[in-house]
Design an enzyme around this catalytic site. Structure first.
Site, PDB file in Angstrom:
ATOM      1  N   GLY A   1       0.812  -1.218   0.000  1.00 30.48           N
ATOM      2  CA  GLY A   1       0.000   0.000   0.000  1.00 30.48           C
ATOM      3  C   GLY A   1       0.836   1.254   0.000  1.00 30.48           C
ATOM      4  O   GLY A   1       0.471   2.248   0.631  1.00 30.48           O
ATOM      5  N   GLY A   2       1.936   1.239  -0.741  1.00 24.81           N
ATOM      6  CA  GLY A   2       2.904   2.331  -0.654  1.00 24.81           C
ATOM      7  C   GLY A   2       2.713   3.474  -1.618  1.00 24.81           C
ATOM      8  O   GLY A   2       3.621   4.292  -1.785  1.00 24.81           O
ATOM      9  N   GLY A   3       1.537   3.577  -2.256  1.00 20.14           N
ATOM     10  CA  GLY A   3       1.360   4.623  -3.246  1.00 20.14           C
ATOM     11  C   GLY A   3       0.328   5.677  -2.908  1.00 20.14           C
ATOM     12  O   GLY A   3       0.087   6.589  -3.707  1.00 20.14           O
ATOM     13  N   SER A   4      -0.268   5.616  -1.711  1.00 19.61           N
ATOM     14  CA  SER A   4      -1.250   6.621  -1.316  1.00 19.61           C
ATOM     15  C   SER A   4      -1.291   6.730   0.194  1.00 19.61           C
ATOM     16  O   SER A   4      -0.864   5.814   0.914  1.00 19.61           O
ATOM     17  CB  SER A   4      -2.643   6.269  -1.859  1.00 19.61           C
TER      18      SER A   4
ATOM     19  N   TYR B   1     -12.094  -4.985  11.324  1.00 21.75           N
ATOM     20  CA  TYR B   1     -10.855  -4.224  11.250  1.00 21.75           C
ATOM     21  C   TYR B   1     -10.162  -4.177  12.610  1.00 21.75           C
ATOM     22  O   TYR B   1      -8.953  -4.423  12.722  1.00 21.75           O
ATOM     23  CB  TYR B   1     -11.156  -2.805  10.763  1.00 21.75           C
TER      24      TYR B   1
ATOM     25  N   ALA C   1      -8.601  -7.512  13.424  1.00 19.56           N
ATOM     26  CA  ALA C   1      -7.370  -7.736  12.659  1.00 19.56           C
ATOM     27  C   ALA C   1      -6.208  -6.953  13.254  1.00 19.56           C
ATOM     28  O   ALA C   1      -5.082  -7.466  13.368  1.00 19.56           O
ATOM     29  CB  ALA C   1      -7.587  -7.339  11.200  1.00 19.56           C
ATOM     30  N   LYS C   2      -6.455  -5.730  13.651  1.00 21.11           N
ATOM     31  CA  LYS C   2      -5.383  -4.891  14.188  1.00 21.11           C
ATOM     32  C   LYS C   2      -4.887  -5.413  15.537  1.00 21.11           C
ATOM     33  O   LYS C   2      -3.698  -5.321  15.855  1.00 21.11           O
ATOM     34  CB  LYS C   2      -5.852  -3.442  14.302  1.00 21.11           C
TER      35      LYS C   2
END
Length: 256
Positions: free
Chosen positions: A19-22, A160, A163-164
């Protein structure tokens, strides 16, 4: 990207970010690039505009590898491509997540599984793929993004939050098992970081004001505020830290 600290061992390091583009991920990618690292990242949505924007600014340009991280074989294949381009991965950052809100009443089995497939499962399998590379190099670091959401017991996104919480447990298990190979594994637990997505979908004036009142530091977090903590955990500056959960939230949650 303004650097507050220089971590010399990150120069020319091979870094892989999900997820390194936003959002936070884009800030992380640029943060590592500013340290001289070679960064490959995956993202399902198109990140070519981000790549174009940062290319030429640093010693290395980012390598964008389109991938749906729920497809584990494809994800592992991108990691091999990253290693071929930049050398064995020695820094892994599991950042990608989806915090879409969902009520208990409306969540189906499919919704639940889809949530875990994005927010938890990739953290294990990227570590599984990176560990042999790190072992061969004699060291490595993994930073898993958790969240203070489970410490706060937040409603409206049980999958969520679950999961965290699990990511913190996974981090400790991986740290114990991979430690003999000089691989360190830590969790980063951000507070409410005001990315563009957060501002567009959930950041009402009332909620922003209420959350700011919970913080000791009365200033909203931006993606930039998470970068240096991840750089620190990825650097030999933290060489004897592993199995830990570092909170960066302006002083909402208290650990220790």
């Amino acid at each position: 990207m303004t650097s507050f600290a220089t971590f010399h061992d990150l120069d020319n390091a091979s870094v892989f970010i999900t997820g390194g583009g936003s959002g936070i991920g884009a800030a992380l990618t640029e943060g590592f690039l500013a340290q001289g690292a070679k960064v490959a990242f995956v993202q399902r949505s198109d990140a070519s505009a981000f790549v174009s924007d940062v290319s030429g600014k640093y010693a290395h340009d980012p390598l964008f590898l389109p991938c749906d991280i729920t497809d584990i074989p494809a994800l592992k294949k991108t990691m091999q491509s990253a290693a071929q381009a930049h050398g064995p991965i020695t820094r892994l950052v599991n950042n990608a997540a989806n915090d879409t809100r969902h009520t208990v009443a409306d969540t189906t089995v499919g919704d639940w599984d889809a949530c875990q497939n994005v927010n938890l499962r990739p953290h294990f399998f990227t570590a599984q793929a990176a560990a042999p590379m790190m072992k061969a190099q004699g060291y490595g670091t993994i930073v898993n993004f958790s969240s203070i959401s489970y410490m706060m017991g937040m409603a409206g996104m049980a999958g969520y939050v679950t999961a965290k919480a699990a990511i913190t447990g996974l981090t400790r298990a991986l740290a114990r098992e991979l430690g003999p190979d000089h691989i360190r594994v830590n969790a980063l637990m951000p507070g409410w970081v005001l990315t563009q997505r957060q501002m567009e979908l959930w950041a009402t004036p009332e909620d922003l004001a209420a959350h700011l009142d919970r913080q000791c530091l009365h200033e909203h977090l931006a993606p930039r505020d998470i970068v240096d903590a991840v750089l620190f955990l990825s650097s030999q500056a933290s060489r004897m830290m592993t199995g830990q959960a570092m909170v960066v939230d302006g002083g909402v949650a208290v650990s220790g």
